[in-house]
Write a protein that holds these residues in place. Sequence first.
Motif, PDB file in Angstrom:
ATOM      1  N   THR A   1      -2.306   4.022   7.986  1.00 57.17           N
ATOM      2  CA  THR A   1      -3.640   4.076   7.393  1.00 57.17           C
ATOM      3  C   THR A   1      -4.594   3.117   8.111  1.00 57.17           C
ATOM      4  O   THR A   1      -4.250   1.968   8.399  1.00 57.17           O
ATOM      5  CB  THR A   1      -3.576   3.731   5.899  1.00 57.17           C
TER       6      THR A   1
ATOM      7  N   ALA B   1       1.152   6.620   5.328  1.00 59.88           N
ATOM      8  CA  ALA B   1       0.824   5.360   4.661  1.00 59.88           C
ATOM      9  C   ALA B   1       0.887   4.187   5.623  1.00 59.88           C
ATOM     10  O   ALA B   1       0.033   3.299   5.599  1.00 59.88           O
ATOM     11  CB  ALA B   1       1.773   5.139   3.482  1.00 59.88           C
TER      12      ALA B   1
ATOM     13  N   TYR C   1       0.828  -1.205   0.000  1.00 61.12           N
ATOM     14  CA  TYR C   1       0.000   0.000   0.000  1.00 61.12           C
ATOM     15  C   TYR C   1       0.864   1.258   0.000  1.00 61.12           C
ATOM     16  O   TYR C   1       0.583   2.218  -0.723  1.00 61.12           O
ATOM     17  CB  TYR C   1      -0.910  -0.014   1.229  1.00 61.12           C
ATOM     18  N   SER C   2       1.935   1.259   0.788  1.00 60.59           N
ATOM     19  CA  SER C   2       2.818   2.422   0.857  1.00 60.59           C
ATOM     20  C   SER C   2       3.510   2.668  -0.476  1.00 60.59           C
ATOM     21  O   SER C   2       3.667   3.821  -0.898  1.00 60.59           O
ATOM     22  CB  SER C   2       3.864   2.227   1.960  1.00 60.59           C
TER      23      SER C   2
ATOM     24  N   THR D   1       0.781  10.058  -4.306  1.00 60.54           N
ATOM     25  CA  THR D   1       0.523  11.303  -3.592  1.00 60.54           C
ATOM     26  C   THR D   1       1.546  12.371  -3.943  1.00 60.54           C
ATOM     27  O   THR D   1       1.201  13.543  -4.145  1.00 60.54           O
ATOM     28  CB  THR D   1       0.535  11.060  -2.072  1.00 60.54           C
TER      29      THR D   1
ATOM     30  N   ALA E   1      -5.824   3.277  -2.212  1.00 58.60           N
ATOM     31  CA  ALA E   1      -4.779   4.297  -2.319  1.00 58.60           C
ATOM     32  C   ALA E   1      -5.289   5.529  -3.045  1.00 58.60           C
ATOM     33  O   ALA E   1      -4.962   6.661  -2.673  1.00 58.60           O
ATOM     34  CB  ALA E   1      -3.558   3.721  -3.030  1.00 58.60           C
TER      35      ALA E   1
ATOM     36  N   GLU F   1       4.319  11.651   4.317  1.00 60.24           N
ATOM     37  CA  GLU F   1       3.393  10.769   3.612  1.00 60.24           C
ATOM     38  C   GLU F   1       3.730   9.294   3.847  1.00 60.24           C
ATOM     39  O   GLU F   1       2.832   8.452   3.865  1.00 60.24           O
ATOM     40  CB  GLU F   1       3.408  11.078   2.109  1.00 60.24           C
TER      41      GLU F   1
ATOM     42  N   SER G   1      -7.297   7.566  -0.594  1.00 53.91           N
ATOM     43  CA  SER G   1      -6.426   8.254   0.363  1.00 53.91           C
ATOM     44  C   SER G   1      -5.690   9.416  -0.288  1.00 53.91           C
ATOM     45  O   SER G   1      -5.487  10.454   0.346  1.00 53.91           O
ATOM     46  CB  SER G   1      -5.426   7.259   0.973  1.00 53.91           C
ATOM     47  N   VAL G   2      -5.274   9.237  -1.544  1.00 60.32           N
ATOM     48  CA  VAL G   2      -4.601  10.335  -2.254  1.00 60.32           C
ATOM     49  C   VAL G   2      -5.567  11.498  -2.440  1.00 60.32           C
ATOM     50  O   VAL G   2      -5.225  12.666  -2.195  1.00 60.32           O
ATOM     51  CB  VAL G   2      -4.069   9.845  -3.617  1.00 60.32           C
TER      52      VAL G   2
ATOM     53  N   TYR H   1       0.759   4.238  -2.590  1.00 55.18           N
ATOM     54  CA  TYR H   1       0.207   5.502  -2.114  1.00 55.18           C
ATOM     55  C   TYR H   1       1.219   6.647  -2.146  1.00 55.18           C
ATOM     56  O   TYR H   1       0.906   7.750  -2.622  1.00 55.18           O
ATOM     57  CB  TYR H   1      -0.315   5.314  -0.686  1.00 55.18           C
TER      58      TYR H   1
END
Length: 288
Positions: free
Chosen positions: A225, A222, A74-75, A82, A158, A218, A161-162, A78
Motif C-alpha cells: 500500500t 496490503a 495495517y495488514s 476486505t 484501511a 489481498e 482501501s477496502v 485491511y
Amino acid sequence: MRHRLRDPVTGLLFVLPVLVLFLIFRIFPSLGAAGMSLTNWNIGGEWDIIGVDNYARLLDDVNFWLSLRVTLVYSVVYVPLTMLVALGTALLLNQVVFMRGLFRGMLFLPYVTSFVLAGIVWRWIYEYNGLINGLLAKVDLGPVAFLEESGVVLPALAVVSVWKGFGYSMLILLAGLKAIPSSYLEAATVDGANAWQRFRRITLPLLKPTIFFVLVIETISAFQTFDTVYVMTGGGPARATYTLIYGIYDHGFRSFDFGYAATWGMVLFAVVLVVSLIQRRFLDRGNT
C-alpha cells in the motif's frame, strides 16, 4: 523430432511477447534492485560497492522497524475486513436475479477509479466538517480527527482501501460461488438444512480454494500500500502511517539514497515472499 518440437515451439512463440515484457519490467528491475542494494548509489549516478553495509544500517534503523510494524498492523486490519466485505457482497450478488449486472458494475466501480481521486474524496469525508463527523454530531458524538490521531488513522485508511479494492476480490469470489453445483445446495435444502448450515457445510468448504487465492492477493496488496498513504496522510501523523513502501519512496525520491531504498525494497520482497509461501503451504495442504 520435428513433430515433437512443433507444439512446444509454437506455444513458446505465443507467450514470447508477454515473456519479454515480464523480463523487461519485472525480472530485470528486480535483479537491478538487488544489485543496487549492495551499493551507495546516489542521484548523480555515482556508486561504489559497499557489500551488506546497507543491510547492517537497516537493522539499526528505528524507522524501518516502525514501518514494518505499521505495515503489519495495517495488514491485520485491511485483509480480514476486505475478505468479509468481498465475501458478503459476493454472497448477496449470488442471490440477486433482477439487474444483477447493474449491481455488479456499481460495486466494482470504485476499483477502477483513481486512488488519488478516492483519497481526495475520503479526505473530505474524514474532515472535521465532513460527512462522517456531521453524522456523529447528530447523535452528540465527535468530532473525530480520523487523519490526525495515531490511534484511528490506520483503520481509517484501511476503510478507504477496502472501499476502493474489494470489488476485484468480490468478482473472484462470485466466480467461485458460481462454480459450486446447485444440486448440492438443493439436496441440503431437501434434507432440512437452513441457510447457515448450507453455507458452513457446503458453500464454505467448496469455496476454500478461491478464498485462499483472494487471501494471498489481498495480503500482497496490503504490504504494497502506498497511494492511500501518499495522498491522505503523507506518512503522518508522527509516522503512524509510515509503511514500508512509503519508506522506500522517502529514501529514494526525497533523500535520493537509492541504494538504501533498494535495500528496503529487497527486505519487503523477502517478507512478501515468505508470507506468500506460508499461505501457499496452507493452500497445498487443502489440496487446492
